[in-house]
Each structure stands twice: as structure tokens, then as C-alpha cells.
Scaffold this motif. Sequence first.
Motif, PDB file in Angstrom:
ATOM      1  N   UNK A  48      13.221  -8.845  -4.460  1.00  0.00           N
ATOM      2  CA  UNK A  48      12.063  -8.402  -5.262  1.00  0.00           C
ATOM      3  C   UNK A  48      12.600  -8.332  -6.711  1.00  0.00           C
ATOM      4  N   UNK A  49      13.709  -7.544  -6.939  1.00  0.00           N
ATOM      5  CA  UNK A  49      13.989  -7.546  -8.433  1.00  0.00           C
ATOM      6  C   UNK A  49      14.103  -8.910  -9.128  1.00  0.00           C
ATOM      7  N   UNK A  50      14.732  -9.852  -8.524  1.00  0.00           N
ATOM      8  CA  UNK A  50      14.917 -11.294  -9.025  1.00  0.00           C
ATOM      9  C   UNK A  50      13.560 -11.682  -9.192  1.00  0.00           C
ATOM     10  N   UNK A  51      12.713 -11.617  -8.412  1.00  0.00           N
ATOM     11  CA  UNK A  51      11.400 -12.113  -8.430  1.00  0.00           C
ATOM     12  C   UNK A  51      10.503 -11.480  -9.509  1.00  0.00           C
ATOM     13  N   UNK A  52      10.914 -10.295  -9.543  1.00  0.00           N
ATOM     14  CA  UNK A  52       9.860  -9.564 -10.837  1.00  0.00           C
ATOM     15  C   UNK A  52      10.497 -10.086 -12.217  1.00  0.00           C
ATOM     16  N   UNK A  53      11.770 -10.215 -12.219  1.00  0.00           N
ATOM     17  CA  UNK A  53      12.310 -10.817 -13.403  1.00  0.00           C
ATOM     18  C   UNK A  53      11.778 -12.240 -13.700  1.00  0.00           C
ATOM     19  N   UNK A  54      11.924 -12.995 -12.662  1.00  0.00           N
ATOM     20  CA  UNK A  54      11.404 -14.413 -12.609  1.00  0.00           C
ATOM     21  C   UNK A  54       9.717 -14.283 -12.990  1.00  0.00           C
ATOM     22  N   UNK A  55       8.873 -13.512 -12.554  1.00  0.00           N
ATOM     23  CA  UNK A  55       7.773 -13.324 -12.978  1.00  0.00           C
ATOM     24  C   UNK A  55       7.460 -13.156 -14.412  1.00  0.00           C
ATOM     25  N   UNK A  56       8.541 -12.184 -15.230  1.00  0.00           N
ATOM     26  CA  UNK A  56       8.113 -11.931 -16.482  1.00  0.00           C
ATOM     27  C   UNK A  56       8.607 -13.052 -17.273  1.00  0.00           C
ATOM     28  N   UNK A  57       9.437 -13.733 -16.803  1.00  0.00           N
ATOM     29  CA  UNK A  57       9.656 -15.126 -17.584  1.00  0.00           C
ATOM     30  C   UNK A  57       8.673 -16.180 -17.279  1.00  0.00           C
ATOM     31  N   UNK A  58       8.009 -16.383 -16.189  1.00  0.00           N
ATOM     32  CA  UNK A  58       6.826 -17.219 -15.973  1.00  0.00           C
ATOM     33  C   UNK A  58       5.876 -16.800 -16.902  1.00  0.00           C
ATOM     34  N   UNK A  59       5.495 -15.249 -17.212  1.00  0.00           N
ATOM     35  CA  UNK A  59       4.144 -14.711 -17.767  1.00  0.00           C
ATOM     36  C   UNK A  59       4.482 -15.348 -19.367  1.00  0.00           C
ATOM     37  N   UNK A  60       5.669 -15.344 -19.743  1.00  0.00           N
ATOM     38  CA  UNK A  60       5.989 -15.862 -21.296  1.00  0.00           C
ATOM     39  C   UNK A  60       5.985 -17.172 -21.213  1.00  0.00           C
ATOM     40  N   UNK A  61       6.325 -18.063 -20.010  1.00  0.00           N
ATOM     41  CA  UNK A  61       6.117 -19.487 -20.309  1.00  0.00           C
ATOM     42  C   UNK A  61       4.836 -19.818 -20.111  1.00  0.00           C
ATOM     43  N   UNK A  62       4.029 -19.173 -19.281  1.00  0.00           N
ATOM     44  CA  UNK A  62       2.427 -19.286 -19.252  1.00  0.00           C
ATOM     45  C   UNK A  62       1.641 -19.155 -20.634  1.00  0.00           C
ATOM     46  N   UNK A  63       2.059 -18.130 -21.040  1.00  0.00           N
ATOM     47  CA  UNK A  63       1.542 -17.776 -22.503  1.00  0.00           C
ATOM     48  C   UNK A  63       1.687 -18.914 -23.526  1.00  0.00           C
ATOM     49  N   UNK A  64       2.953 -19.346 -23.269  1.00  0.00           N
ATOM     50  CA  UNK A  64       3.323 -20.464 -24.270  1.00  0.00           C
ATOM     51  C   UNK A  64       2.893 -21.775 -23.813  1.00  0.00           C
ATOM     52  N   UNK A  65       2.033 -21.894 -22.845  1.00  0.00           N
ATOM     53  CA  UNK A  65       1.307 -23.095 -22.231  1.00  0.00           C
ATOM     54  C   UNK A  65       0.045 -23.305 -22.652  1.00  0.00           C
ATOM     55  N   UNK A  66      -0.489 -22.219 -23.219  1.00  0.00           N
ATOM     56  CA  UNK A  66      -1.933 -22.239 -23.405  1.00  0.00           C
ATOM     57  C   UNK A  66      -2.110 -22.670 -25.104  1.00  0.00           C
TER      58      UNK A  66
END
Lengths: 447, 325, 634
Positions: A48-66
Motif C-alpha cells: 500500500x505504501x509503495x502504491x501510494x507513492x506510485x500513484x503520486x508519480x502517476x498523478x504528476x505524469x497524468x497532469x503532464x500528459x494533458x
Amino acid sequence: MMFKPVLLWSDALFFLLLAAALGGVAWAARVEHLRVAWRRVGQSRTGMAAATLLLAFVAVGLLDSLHYRERLPGEKEAYAVEVRSALDALLSGLRTRTEKTYSAPLATHSFAKETLDAEGGGRDFPRLKYGGAHLGDDLAGQGADLLVRTVQGLGIGMVAWLALWLASAPLRRAAPGLAWNAALVTLLALCLVAGPVAALAQGYHVLGTDKVGQDVLYLTLKSIRTGLLIGTLTTLIMLPAAVFLGLLAGYAGGWLDDVIQYVYTTLNSIPGVLLIAAAVLMMQVMIDTHPDWFATSAERADARLLALCAILGITSWTGLCRLLRGETLKLRELEYVQAARALGVSDLRILSRHILPNVMHIVMIAIVMDFSGLVLAEAVLSYVGIGVDPNTISFGTMINTARMELAREPMVWWSLAAAFVFMFALVLAANLFADVVRDAFDPRAAR
Amino acid sequence: MLAYLIRRLFYALPILIGVNVITFALFFVVNTPDDMARMQLGVKHVTPEAIVKWKAERGYDRPLFWNDAAPGAGRLTQTIFFTKSVKMFALDFGRADDGRDIAREIGLRMGPSLAVAVPVFALGLFAAISFALLLVYFRATYLDFAGVVLCVAMMSISGLFYIIGGQWLVSKVWHLVPISGYAEGLTAAKFIILPVIVSVLAGIGSSARWYRTIFLEETTRDYVRTARAKGLSERLVLFRHVLRNALIPILTGAVVVIPTLFMGSLLIEAFFGIPGLGSYTIDAINAQDFAVVRAMVFIGSALYIVGLLLTDISYTLVDPRIRLQ
Amino acid sequence: MNLLEVRALSVAIGAARPVDGVAFDLAPGETFALLGESGCGKSLTALALMRLLPAAARIAGGSVRFAGEELCVLPEARMRDVRGGRIGMIFQEPGTSLNPVMTIGAQIGEALRVHGGSAGRERVVELLAAVGIPDAARRAGEYPFQLSGGMKQRAMIAMALAGEPELLIADEPTTALDVTIQAQVLDLLRDLQRQRGMALLLITHDLGIVARMADRIGVMYAGQLVEVAPRAAFFAAPMHPYSRRLFAALPDAAARGQRLVTIPGSVPPLGTQFPGCRFVARCGDAMPVCRREPPPWRTPADGHAVRCHLEAAPAAALSAPGAAPEEKLGAGTAAQLEVRGLQVYFPIRRGVLRRTVGHVRAVDGVDLRLAAGRTLALVGESGCGKTTVGKAILGLLPPTGGGVAFAGAPQRGLAPARMQMVFQDPFNSLNPRLRVGAIVAEGNPAADVAALLEQVGLSADMAGRYPHEFSGGQRQRIAIARALAVRPPLLICDEPTSALDVSVQAQILNLLTDLQARLGLAYLFITHNIAVVDYLAHEVAVMYLGRIVERGTVAEVLRDPRHPYTQALLAAVPRLDGRRERVQVAGDPPSPADPPPGCHFHPRCPRAQARCRTAYPESVAFSATHAVSCFFAA
């Protein structure tokens, strides 16, 4: 319209991937063995801890893909050549506040001495245009200012965390028994780091600036998307071929098996880096000789990124294919497959009903295990000059430019340190998550 | 055994031909020599004459497969495919862009590559196995747990940082060895020691963790229980029974890379300025010297195939159950 | 004085107690058998005695006194002297229990060295010879993979003897072996025990082995001993309802035509809480008190103890409710399935060009004939090709020669509507990713799943569940329902009960006889279990190395066997009365890749003569149904 949305190919694939992931989640919720396996992942604190961190990275990546192109001022409908992303808009302060050259983290003065043209002359460290500009001449107040901003940031972070905590309550109620505490603690740590950084970034370059004065924090955040794309799209691209050919070779046997084995042994025998180097060189020739294919430089860089993913995919599908072939060979002899054959079930149906669902865990494990390796590979390849386009911001290009300055006295360390910290966090989270997923999905571990 | 080896060599041939065809397709079909010339000479402002000259200098001015202009067998031999691809089987790699003979250059640069790669291979294997054994000996204790955490952390760090960190700490701060460079003979040691240590460190995380799982899996086997039932001590069980069985997959897995050691390491050689084949390749990539890259692809593949063969042979040497047929 | 005294021994895995308060004694030279079905904790008990429990398990309490010394508190270093020195142990799987990369001699020498013996080569060879390994000096230098299963188990025994133990623990020592080899190994164990005066703790699930080997017996159920008795008393009058049902569930000729007694349900899973008797849920004689209180130990006779609330065992013999259904009328005599000269060869490729240099003749000219509604048992030991016959008839394997005719018409390839197969391993025969409903409807999407499930004794609401929720016996029922969904007149059953416990086996055998009576099914029943054949089959074909050596009705083949192999096979089966027959075969079956010239059986045959070595005997008919391939059958 104030802007024109731009959908780069990599954006489309990234969204497709996210949609597939969401669809996969919905599907997994309905299929028992998948639900059980993912539940095991959720029950692991590390997971869960790793997934949370990964989700934070994905969120940044997602913002950067719009992506979008800004409308130029004027009567005529014309749009800027530069393609920007939502992240750029969000960080426009960081992006635009470029200094002349290097400056250390939180510095108010440049890193290099310069001849000052003011009378009194001589060479000195010039004042930065933006870093600590709000302090005016009161440089003695910098310490206090930093402290105040840090405390403010911690407060903001705390508030943000509380908001997230409340917002996630329905989620936690919906799935009790998961290691939510680990996720919340990770989130708290993230908020308490991000808050002060955000607060300080309003007036300083928190991680310093690079050779051309760009804010390093901005560069690192932009690098995340590249890393994520390489790590995921590569697997996405190679997956269909690996699964299809692996199952085919294992199930059909005979000359088909021989041909498929020959193809992957041949590809495998070419040293990976060299094959990638050769392919990237050739691709570069192609891109360079056809400048008319791309409307903007962003599209060009994007094409090169995608091509890199494709090449990495071509060199990396062989391992999974071989694994799947072996597993299919084993499954083919299992008694439930024999029973299905005896019942006259067609080969296609046996493959889709009996073999594919029973090798999916291998595919799943391969996806998560490959991710971290690919992120690391990107850095090396970009460093060697056969990675992403030099204009694409990535960990590899960051390290590459920063390395030149290692010899300077005193050393320019902040670019490297920033890339190191972000990459380490991303890869470590991915590695830990992959371990948890493997343990949860490996049928041997389940017993 | 001999029949098996002969058959394996027969199998290797189509693979090498496959590699050859792939590289040929990559270098001459995806892009025409004209494209490459334009690219090398700077995309804009290229005169047709310059392109023709560039191609002629490198022998790219021939047709791809069939030369109508040439007499006799020359129709087949005076082609790009024959001169650039088929001749590789005779280890004729032609000349690099700087005019030097590639085969000769490879011969010269093999030594420095091996000087780094061989100690890295041997020490790395030894260190990873020893570390994994240590963890297995203390399995299910905090030492084991801490060791695994260390392994995961170490494998999450990019190799670039190991090199940069090593150079900075050892050479710049401590001034123990030169940052980069190479010398012939015994003086090479001071140039080699840092790259070797850095490479071993960079690789130990993932391999030690992998070996640990192999060892652990082996400790659950029935014969281990038999060995304990005999009254053997835990140390004897681990070193005599578990180690011997677990080393079979580990050693045979390592054998495949032995021939490719000749190729050296791109990163290490580039960073530490070691004039081996790795840095040769990287220079060629950066200079877009297609002839050298092509040659290296071919040699790398051939060595890999030799590695596969050696793997099979090593199996028969260490595992009494395997008899090649 | 007792050599071994076990008191209140408990083993814990997490919160569960797979072994819970086991107590027994073992005198020097005595054989004590721990008898029980899978999962009852008998192997864990043995491992606990040696303190060799797997990592997840630990000894939770109790005491183990060996020759007056408490083993549970012994330091690990001293315990190592006990292991292999004073207590030897052999395991179930000789194939995996030996180190694959060390020679047999080295592994035995190691055991000798640890226990201070002379580790000289002579001593190793001496030990190997003592366990009946021919050409011991050469064998000492060989690796385990070069030895047959029986030889490996002998080598294991030699290793266990290296430290001259006073006690030998044998954990299912012959379960992985064929019945003729099993007889050899059991005899060896017995002889060695007598010569050396060793005590033997034998762990087994097989009542026949107990009858043959044990002096005293302890029956285990769900982690506890429920009955301890001397052999004679136990076999004369078992006291515990569980023991009584184990006997009654055994198929044999006497039970023919009757339903077998079954024990409903299955062994309770690990971690079950038991307020009362552990067997109560499956016991036919349960009283209210059984649910409330754990039963006390009672000793109705000297040395015979039982843990049960019943004061006295019911006098009446157990019988199953209802006799077996009448055999369906019109079970014809016309052949429904006819197999002629069936051959299945697998090529052996060698050399540079992978040329076929020979064949593994897995099936080499098999003729079979099966009438509608009848059961033909195909009997043989592992590797004789009987499963290959089944798969080739079904069309899963292409025959090399010969053919199959169904209802008079030749058949090539698969014929789903005509015949189906039930496989041996219930855990691999159902796709774990599909629900039971989908599994049953696999061959016939229009099938009435609910009716099929009820037909095999399951409830219709189980269709929505996944296979992992079912026990082995239930899975086998699901597999049968799946086969029945396409209404085949013929079922090929490949060892359908050999992976199941005796009590569950009886359930499946009952189901099969019911289905045959109701649906008029014909069975080709592939098995190595003679007792099942005796109970179920009408005709028998005995297979050896790819060929049928004897065929006939059950009465003809099992009561009046004419082929020396059939005779040896029947003699090797351990009998409940403990009697032993002398006809035995030596050695191992040869490889089907390289069958001996002449009669395949001659190297092991006690009656072999010169002509047996040169010519394969023609089949000789003794009656319309009884035929034997032997020169001396008369």
C-alpha cells in the motif's frame, strides 16, 4: 478558445493504458481469484505504501500528459508553437523564472562569478533575478523567511493531508481490512515534504537551477512523465506479441514452435544495447530526413520517445514469450486441458478459457517487474545518447548534462542529487510493489 | 556429446544469418545510404556530389543485392549485401569512418575490455554468492531482513549513480586513484580497481537477492530434510548439499555471459576512459559510425551464441543428470 | 523398559494444532504403526520426534523420551547425534529425498562419518549389499537418477542404517512404489529389523501394510490418536467407529454387489475447533454427549485402548444402507468398444540430424473388448502403458498402429459423444479459474448443470463456486459430472480413486456403480489397485510393458491366475489377514524403450527357460474369455 488541446501519440497511449488499468480493476473486482490476489496486495503494508507513492508519480505524469497550445494574442486565430501541459500551467512560475545559469538550492546569488557592470565593478556573484528576489536587500532575513515559509508549508501539507484523509474515508469503508494506515502514513510524509517545497518554491529555486538557469525542481517533475511512459508503454507495446506468440508456440508445437523459438533466440542473441543503439540511430536518420512529418518539435520528440518504447519492446518481449511458452507447454499436458480436448472443445476456446487465464499471473508479474528496469534503462540509454530526444526532459538527460559539471570546484551537485532522489523513490516504490504483486499472484506462494 | 555439439553449431548458423539479415535490414533498407549520407553531412546544405562522394568512400554506392553492371560473379559480390554483410562471416568488417581497419582495432581493444570485465565477472559472482549465502545462513532473522532491504535499495539505484558516486568519492575526495584513464601492463591496476569495485557494487543488489531465493528454494527440498535426518549440522547441510545444488543454475546461468565479456561494458569504459570495445562502440554510436556498430552487433551475437553453447557444456560438467544427446 | 515414550506431544502451525496430545510407547525391537488418512498429522508426529519440523511448525508441548533421554530439550548439537545415529528415518519419496548431485556412496559415507563410523568404501558397499542392492560396489559410484525407485528406497534405508540406529522411522516408505517393489522393500525392512533388533515406527495409510508389518497399531484422526491396539486384537475387532469404518470402506471381492460403507464428508481442515469428539461429524454412532465432551480413553481389553464415548462397540457388522443396485438388464455381450492391435510408439531421436534411432513402445499391440454396461479393468504397474492405452482409445494420442472400433464402426480421433475420461488427479483435472457450473457445462453448453450435479451427489447450488472450495472427492464428482454432460455410453476412468483416501474412495466407487446401473455406462477402468478391481470389474486385462499378458473375467484372473506376472502381482498385495504368499518377483520392470527379447517378463520370471528368452509367447485361450501369454500357463 484560449487554447487548443493537443493529443500527442504518447498521451493517447498513456490514457489508453490508464483506461485499461481502470477496466482491469473493474474486471478484477468481479473475478474471484483476481480479487483475492489484489486483496493480498492491499493487505500488505509495503504494497500500500509503495502504491501510494506510485500513484503520486502517476498523478504528476497524468497532469503532464494533458497537452495544449496556447492561443497567441491578436485578432487572428493563431496558436503558439510550443506544446505545453497542464503541469506546465500549474508550474508556470517555476518554468518562467529562469536565471542566467547555475544557482545552488535556495540561493539568492548566482553560482558563478560575473563581471558586474555597475560602477565599483569587479567580479562577484550576481544577485539572482528571481531566487529570493522578494527579500530585496534584506539578505539577513533569508533564514527567517525560509523558516516561516517552511512552517507555512508544513501547515498547508497537514491541511491537505487532513482533507485527503477525510476524502478517502468512503474508500476505506468500502474496502476494510486493507493496510490503509500504511497508505495514509505515506501520504502524510508526501504532504509534509510537498507542502514546504511548494511554499519555498514561490520565492526560491528549491533545488537550484541548471546551466541555462532552468529550475531543477521543474525539470525533475517533468522527468517523471518520461520515466513512467518508458516503463509502461514499452510493456504495453510488447505484450500482445509476447502473449500471442508464447501461447501459440507452446500450444501448437511443431514447426510453428520452431519458427517462434528461432525468432526470439535470434533477437535475443543480439546484445540489447547494441540493437537499441542501431535501431535508434536508424530511427534518428529517419526522423531527421523527414522533418515535414512533424508539426512541432514536441511531436518530434514524442515520436522519438514512442520509437524508443517500441525498440525497447522489441528487445524485451523475448523473455516473457519464452516464459509463457514454457508455462503453456506445461498447462497443455494438464488434465483439465486434456479433459477439454476430450470433450471436443476447440483449440481457440481452450487457449482463451483454460490457458490464458492460467498464465495471466505471469503476465501481470512481468509487467510490474519490468517497470523499474525500464526506468533505469532509460537513464542509461539517454546518457549514452541513444535514449530519448535530447530536448525531452528525462532523468537520463538531466544526469547527462549534470555530469559535465562534476569537475567544477565547488561542485554542482544539486541536479544529480535531485535526479537521484526522484529516480530512487520511483524505482524503489516500483520494486517493492512488484515484489508484493509477485508474492500475491504467484500460485506457489499462495499455498 | 560430439554429435550434440555439432548439431548445436548447425543451429547457430541460421541464428547468425538471422542476425545478419536483421542488421542489414536496419542499416540499409529502413534507410537508404543517401539518407545516412545526408544525415552525416548535416541535413541541410548537402550537395548531391557530396553524397556521392561519401557513399563511394564507404562502398555504399553499390546496389543492394544485384549488380547488373559487374561481370560474372561480381553481380552477386559487388553488392552492399555481400560486401557489408556476407563478408562479416569471414570476420572482414571493413574500415571505420576514420579509415582504420575495424578487425585490427577490435584486436587491440579487447585487452583493456577484458582487464576490466573479467575481474568484474569473477568478483561479482563471488561477492553475490557469498552475500546470498550469508543471508540464507541467517534466514528468518533480522540480519536476513536487513540484507534483503539493502539489496532492494541497492538495485533501485541507477548504475550511473554508482559510477558518479564512486568517481567523486574515491578519486575526487580521497584522491586514491585517478578518475579515468588506462595504461598497459601492471600500472593498469590503479586504473582498473575503481571501475571493478563500482561495477561489482552496482550489480550485487539484484544478483544477491536472486541467488538468495534460489538458495532458499533449495533448502525446502526433500533431500535437505534427509541430510538433516542423517544428523548433519546446519553448516554442512548448507555448504555441502544446498550450495552444490543451487550452484548449478547459478553457474550455468553465469556462463552465458562469459564470451560477451570481450565486448566490455559501455558505461564503465566510457566513464573511466578505458580504451576497450565498450568505449569503441559508444564512440561509434556518438559519431554515427555505422560500420563499427554493425560489426559490434555481429560479434556480440556470435559471442552470445558461443555462450549458449558453453552453457550446455557446463551443464554436463556440473550436473551428473544431464547427458547431451 | 520402553525405547521410546511419547507423551502429550503437540505440534502447532500458527494457531492450529495438526498434532494434539499424541502419546504412545515403543519397546525395543517392536514395530508400531501409525495409521491414518492424509492430513491426520502422522507425518508431522514423526518429524516432531526427530525435531525436523518444517519452518512454519513447532513443537507446542509434550515430551519425547528416547532411551530415558528427553529429546525435546536436548541441545541442537546433541540432537544431531540422535538423528541418524540412534534414530534413523526414511521418507515417502525416494526420488526427491536423495541429493541428486551426490553419488549414493558419498551420501552414505557422509552419514557414516557423522556418526563416527569408519567411512571406508568397504563399509558403504557392505551397507548397500545388506539392503539387497545387486552389484553394490558399482552402484555406490552412481547417482540417484541412475537407480530405479525401489533401488533408491533401498539406498535410503542403507543411509538410515549407517548410524546403527535403535529406532527406524519409516514415513510411508512404499507409497510411491509399485506393489511388487513394495513387497520387496517391506520384506527387506522386516528382515533388517529382525537382524538388528531395531524398533520400527511405521507410518502408513494402508491397512494391508499394517497387517503385514505391525506388532501394535495406533490409529490417528485429526491430530489425535483414537485407538491403540495389538495387531491381532485390532484386526479381530477394531473398536473405534472410525477404525471400523476404515475396514468396512475397503473394497474387496466379499463386498462385490454391495454398496461400500462410506465415511461421509472428509477429514476436518486444519484449525477446526472441536468441542467434543473430533470424529463426531462423520460418525454413524454419534450420541449427544459426543458433541459436547471430548471422549476419554477407555481400555476394554489389555493393551487395547480407544478414545470413544461408546461403552462397547456395536455387535452388528457395518453395512451400507441399501444393497448395490441390480446390474442393469441388457448389459450386452456384444462388444461396444473393440481395440485391435493398438500401438503407441514414441520416437527416440539421437545424433546430429536427430534421426529416429528407436521407439519407446509404450503400447505394443493391445487388444481389448468391452461390452455395453460392463466394466473392464486394465491392471498394471506404473510405466506399463495403461494410461497411454486410455488416451489413445479416447483419441488424445494418435495411435502408431492398430485401431479402435466403437459399436462396430471404426473410430479415428476424438469422439466426445461416445466416450469420456475421468482423470487421476482431482486437483489438476479442474480449471481453477472456472466456476463449477462452467466446468460441468464445458462439453455441452445446453446441459442441465443442476441435474448433473445432483446425479453425482452434489447439490445444485454448488454450481457458482470455484474448484478450490471442494475436497478431492468432491472434485472427482465434478469431473464425473463434466464427463456425463455429453451423455457418453463409455467412461475411461484413469485411476480415479488412487489420489483419494480410503473413505472417500468408497464414495466414488459407490457412485460409479450407481451410475453404471442407472445409465448403463461401460467403464474402462485403469488401475493398479487389485482390491478395487475385485470389487468393481467384470473383466480384467493385465498389462506388462505395453502388452496384455493375461485377460479374463474377474473370477478367472484373480482366483486362478495363470501368468507368472499376474501371480506375482496378486501375491505382492498386502492382505488384511497378514498372510504372505511366497510367489514374488525380483528386480525392477525393464524400460519400454529397450524391452528384453522374447517374453518381456522373463528376466524377472521364476519359471523362465531358454525359449522364453527368444520368443514372445502366443496368447493361449483357457476358456472363451480367459487367455494368457505364457509358454507355461497350463
